[in-house]
Design an enzyme around this catalytic site. Structure first.
Site, short mmCIF file in Angstrom:
data_model
loop_
_atom_site.label_atom_id
_atom_site.label_comp_id
_atom_site.label_asym_id
_atom_site.label_seq_id
_atom_site.Cartn_x
_atom_site.Cartn_y
_atom_site.Cartn_z
N ASP A 136 23.00 4.73 -22.53
CA ASP A 136 23.00 4.33 -20.85
C ASP A 136 24.50 4.71 -20.49
OD1 ASP A 136 20.84 3.06 -21.49
OD2 ASP A 136 21.59 1.17 -20.88
N ASP A 137 24.42 4.88 -19.05
CA ASP A 137 25.57 5.40 -17.94
C ASP A 137 26.29 6.66 -17.96
OD1 ASP A 137 25.06 2.41 -17.82
OD2 ASP A 137 26.85 1.66 -18.75
N HIS A 190 18.49 5.95 -14.49
CA HIS A 190 19.35 4.93 -14.42
C HIS A 190 19.83 4.42 -13.22
CE1 HIS A 190 20.88 1.69 -16.93
NE2 HIS A 190 22.27 2.12 -16.83
N HIS A 195 24.41 3.36 -10.11
CA HIS A 195 24.25 2.42 -11.10
C HIS A 195 24.46 1.15 -10.38
CE1 HIS A 195 25.85 0.18 -14.83
NE2 HIS A 195 25.02 0.82 -15.32
N HIS A 240 26.00 3.10 -25.27
CA HIS A 240 26.58 3.76 -24.16
C HIS A 240 27.36 4.94 -24.41
CE1 HIS A 240 25.53 -0.41 -23.18
NE2 HIS A 240 25.46 -0.27 -22.09
#
Length: 210
Positions: free
Chosen positions: A32-33, A83, A87, A175
């Site tokens: 993620d991210d 995503h 964010h 992540h």
């Protein structure tokens, strides 16, 4: 508590159309991210060494900042998921959730040439209407069954969560943000060793999320 690592059973009953775990007895790695310079490259090298394919749930703004890394993710045979563009929590008032999702999809199509299939809400937060919103866009919401807490930058937390809670059909969250940069290589190594030691296998995103 197990619910800190694996979402409560009742949520899975309320939202059965979401992917909470792999659909086959194989483990799926997700990140993620990102993409983020200084970490995503390290992850891609590790995945290549172990011949693992993963899903990267990217942030639109990060793709714009690190476009070459986003392209590399795809060139290495991995999948990019939505995503959101900035964010943001889908549960916050005042944000246009449709715009956050649509803007990402448009960026992915126009700049990367891909039609996005998968979505993950930032912070794992969603509302009762999220499922309908995603269905209209032909997006599958991919949650997880093993949160590693690598974003805390403590490899002991990662190892503890994996050793205790990994299953043969886990969807694992890591992540590629700067917060996990110093422990990400060690974390991936540990996960690979645990999976091998338990006789489990990694799966391809398409088969795990079918």
């Amino acid at each position: 508590m197990k619910s800190q690592y694996d979402p409560p059973f009742i949520l899975k009953q309320i939202f059965p159309e979401f992917r909470w775990e792999s659909r086959v007895d194989k483990i799926l790695l997700t990140f993620d991210d990102g993409p983020v310079s200084g970490n995503t490259e390290k992850i891609l090298r590790k995945l290549n060494d172990f011949e693992i394919k993963a899903v990267f749930f990217c942030v639109g703004n990060n793709i714009l900042k690190n476009f070459s890394l986003a392209s590399e993710i795809l060139n290495e045979g991995h999948i990019i998921g939505n995503h959101t563009f900035n964010h943001v929590k889908l549960t916050l008032p005042g944000f246009d959730n449709y715009a956050e999702i649509d803007r990402f999809n448009e960026l992915a199509k126009d700049k990367l040439g891909i039609e996005v299939q998968y979505f993950r809400p930032p912070y794992g937060r969603f509302t009762l209407s999220t499922g309908k919103l995603l269905k209209k866009r032909n997006l599958t919401n991919v949650m997880w069954s093993l949160l590693t807490y690598d974003f805390k930058g403590n490899s002991s937390l990662v190892k503890n969560s994996v050793a205790k809670y990994i299953k043969n059909n886990s969807i694992i969250v890591l992540h590629d943000s700067l917060r996990s940069r110093d422990i990400i290589s060690d974390s991936i190594n540990f996960i690979v060793d645990e999976i091998s030691g338990k006789g489990f296998r990694f799966g391809e995103p398409a088969e795990c999320l079918k």
